[in-house]
Motif scaffolding. Structure first.
Motif, mmCIF file in Angstrom:
data_model
loop_
_atom_site.group_PDB
_atom_site.id
_atom_site.type_symbol
_atom_site.label_atom_id
_atom_site.label_comp_id
_atom_site.label_asym_id
_atom_site.label_seq_id
_atom_site.Cartn_x
_atom_site.Cartn_y
_atom_site.Cartn_z
ATOM 1 N N UNK A 156 -4.365 32.554 12.011
ATOM 2 C CA UNK A 156 -5.002 32.535 10.698
ATOM 3 C C UNK A 156 -5.574 31.151 10.403
ATOM 4 N N UNK A 157 -4.821 30.096 10.709
ATOM 5 C CA UNK A 157 -5.313 28.746 10.480
ATOM 6 C C UNK A 157 -6.551 28.460 11.321
ATOM 7 N N UNK A 158 -6.540 28.936 12.566
ATOM 8 C CA UNK A 158 -7.709 28.730 13.430
ATOM 9 C C UNK A 158 -8.915 29.482 12.872
ATOM 10 N N UNK A 159 -8.701 30.693 12.390
ATOM 11 C CA UNK A 159 -9.797 31.483 11.839
ATOM 12 C C UNK A 159 -10.356 30.841 10.574
ATOM 13 N N UNK A 160 -9.490 30.329 9.726
ATOM 14 C CA UNK A 160 -9.960 29.636 8.533
ATOM 15 C C UNK A 160 -10.794 28.415 8.899
ATOM 16 N N UNK A 161 -10.375 27.717 9.941
ATOM 17 C CA UNK A 161 -11.155 26.574 10.412
ATOM 18 C C UNK A 161 -12.525 27.026 10.910
ATOM 19 N N UNK A 162 -12.564 28.169 11.605
ATOM 20 C CA UNK A 162 -13.846 28.711 12.049
ATOM 21 C C UNK A 162 -14.742 29.095 10.889
ATOM 22 N N UNK A 163 -14.165 29.658 9.844
ATOM 23 C CA UNK A 163 -14.947 29.994 8.656
ATOM 24 C C UNK A 163 -15.552 28.750 8.016
ATOM 25 N N UNK A 164 -14.803 27.652 8.026
ATOM 26 C CA UNK A 164 -15.339 26.415 7.460
ATOM 27 C C UNK A 164 -16.506 25.883 8.287
ATOM 28 N N UNK A 165 -16.465 26.111 9.589
ATOM 29 C CA UNK A 165 -17.585 25.696 10.438
ATOM 30 C C UNK A 165 -18.857 26.435 10.031
ATOM 31 N N UNK A 166 -18.773 27.743 9.870
ATOM 32 C CA UNK A 166 -19.943 28.538 9.502
ATOM 33 C C UNK A 166 -20.416 28.184 8.094
ATOM 34 N N UNK A 167 -19.487 28.028 7.166
ATOM 35 C CA UNK A 167 -19.861 27.675 5.799
ATOM 36 C C UNK A 167 -20.542 26.316 5.751
#
Length: 445
Positions: free
Chosen positions: A401-412
């Motif tokens: 989940x933490x890795x996915x949230x980090x990925x979302x921040x990259x796209x945002x």
């Protein structure tokens, strides 16, 4: 003083074995001593020089030939050392300016450089130590065996110089630098956390005994916490029935007068015991790789940030750094961090150590790169691929989940800076990452 000796020895050995002092000094002194002993033995026992063939040294009775050869080798070696290492220092200065000033310690710790310097200086001392034996008065003597040894050392120096130039030409390449830092960081992880995650019980869920209010012990020397002797802390805590809570993790700066750790019973803390506890902390002027995994990550991050800066604009180097950071994070995620140490009898917490968790190390590795790479689609895509590779190796859904949230921040972060085509590529890669975590089974999670 006796109680602080082990930590002092550890810090000293770590510092000295990584510099240009110990290994080159020992090699040069050993060769200088060999030149003195061999020339003296050859004068006392003439049979030592009898095995040297005339073709190699035709004038066994002419000390002037030996003097000329020894002085020529000595002067030539020192000239080579002066020129080569002056150029080396200039190269390292340029490399530190281009990549990161923190990488200089990796060149200083390089064993090839240390051995080369040691052999060069040792050859010089060997010749200087043997030269007094070659004399014309009162009785002519030519130490032919010693001169033959000097010729062998000169040949070894030439071969070492060729290999040294080849080695340095590879060592200053950014890929080699990043790989070396990553391998050393992984060795620290292996030493610090030898057990697989889930193989040992963790102590975060333990209940602390209701004792007196914890008393803060202040730091007496400003510096970075380089090493904590956990075994010594545990031994002292068990012997005096105390609970020790370390307030600052490895790598953090501890100013003089700031709380360093707390003890559970102030009345049991004598002046001698206070010194014993302090002796378990190694504090120095700079961060080291003794126990500091985060320091290795920061060195690679620094190189990546320099690479994606407008002045350098080298996304390939940044991508290489991301790959190595992924390898470090995977190694960390599969190990069990020693967050709490227990004493006997069981379930009595004696020492509490603050180690960085997975989220902290993930943010340290990727957050700055994510922020400064918003305009670079190649680096952003590699970040998402690295996170996908990392998530594929994780068995813990909270970590995924933490890795996915980090990925979302990259796209945002890239949403307003990239064109729709490249943004769609990032979103597709993010969808693959989200599919690995049950918490993000749908985009609306």
């Amino acid at each position: 003083m006796k109680t602080s000796l082990p930590i002092f020895v550890r810090n000293s050995m770590y510092a000295l074995r990584g510099g240009f002092l110990v290994r080159p000094l020992l090699i040069s002194l050993a060769l200088g001593l060999a030149g003195m002993i061999l020339s003296s033995a050859e004068e006392r026992f003439p049979v030592v020089s009898a095995w040297v063939p005339d073709a190699l040294f035709p004038s066994h009775a002419d000390p002037q030939v030996a003097q000329v050869m020894l002085s020529t080798i000595a002067s030539s070696i020192m000239t080579v050392v002066s020129i080569v290492f002056a150029i080396l220092l200039m190269t390292l200065t340029l490399a530190s300016m281009q990549f990161s000033p923190r990488i200089l310690v990796n060149f200083v710790r390089d064993h090839v450089t240390q051995w080369t310097l040691g052999v060069f200086l040792g050859t010089f001392l060997y010749c200087m130590a043997a030269m007094p034996a070659a004399r014309s008065l009162p009785q002519p003597f030519a130490p032919v065996a010693t001169v033959t040894g000097a010729l062998a050392l000169a040949l070894a120096s030439v071969m070492g110089l060729i290999y040294f130039i080849h080695h340095i030409s590879r060592a200053v390449s950014v890929n080699h630098i990043v790989d070396r830092i990553a391998r050393e960081t992984e060795r620290v992880i292996d030493e610090l956390m030898p057990r697989k995650r889930g193989a040992v019980a963790r102590g975060e869920d333990m209940e602390f005994e209701p004792e007196e209010t914890e008393f803060a012990v202040l730091n007496v020397r400003s510096g970075y916490i380089c090493f904590i002797d956990t075994t010594r802390l545990l031994k002292l805590a068990k012997a005096h029935k105390l609970r020790i809570r370390v307030l600052r993790p490895i790598g953090h700066f501890a100013p003089e007068g700031a709380p360093l750790f707390t003890v559970s019973h102030k009345s049991r803390l004598t002046a001698e015991l206070d010194r014993d506890f302090r002796s378990a902390f190694g504090i120095g002027p700079m961060r080291t790789m003794q126990q500091d995994v985060e320091f290795g990550v920061l060195q690679i991050v620094d190189i990546a940030l320099k690479a994606i800066s407008p002045a350098v604009n080298d996304p390939s180097t940044a991508i290489n750094c991301i790959d190595q950071l992924t390898s470090i994070l995977i190694r960390w995620a599969e190990r069990a961090p020693p967050a709490t140490i227990f004493s006997d009898p069981p379930y009595v917490v004696r020492v509490i150590l603050p180690w960085p968790d997975f989220k902290h190390l993930l943010d340290t590795a990727f957050e700055q790169i994510r922020h400064y790479s918003a305009n670079d689609v190649a680096v952003s895509l590699r970040l998402l691929r690295a996170m996908d590779d990392l998530a594929a190796t994780l068995n813990d859904d909270s970590m995924r989940k933490e890795v996915t949230l980090c990925g979302r921040r990259v796209v945002a972060n890239c949403a307003t800076r990239l064109d729709p085509t490249n943004l769609k590529r990032l979103e597709d890669r993010l969808a693959s990452l989200e599919a690995r975590s049950p918490s993000f089974a749908t985009r609306g999670a």
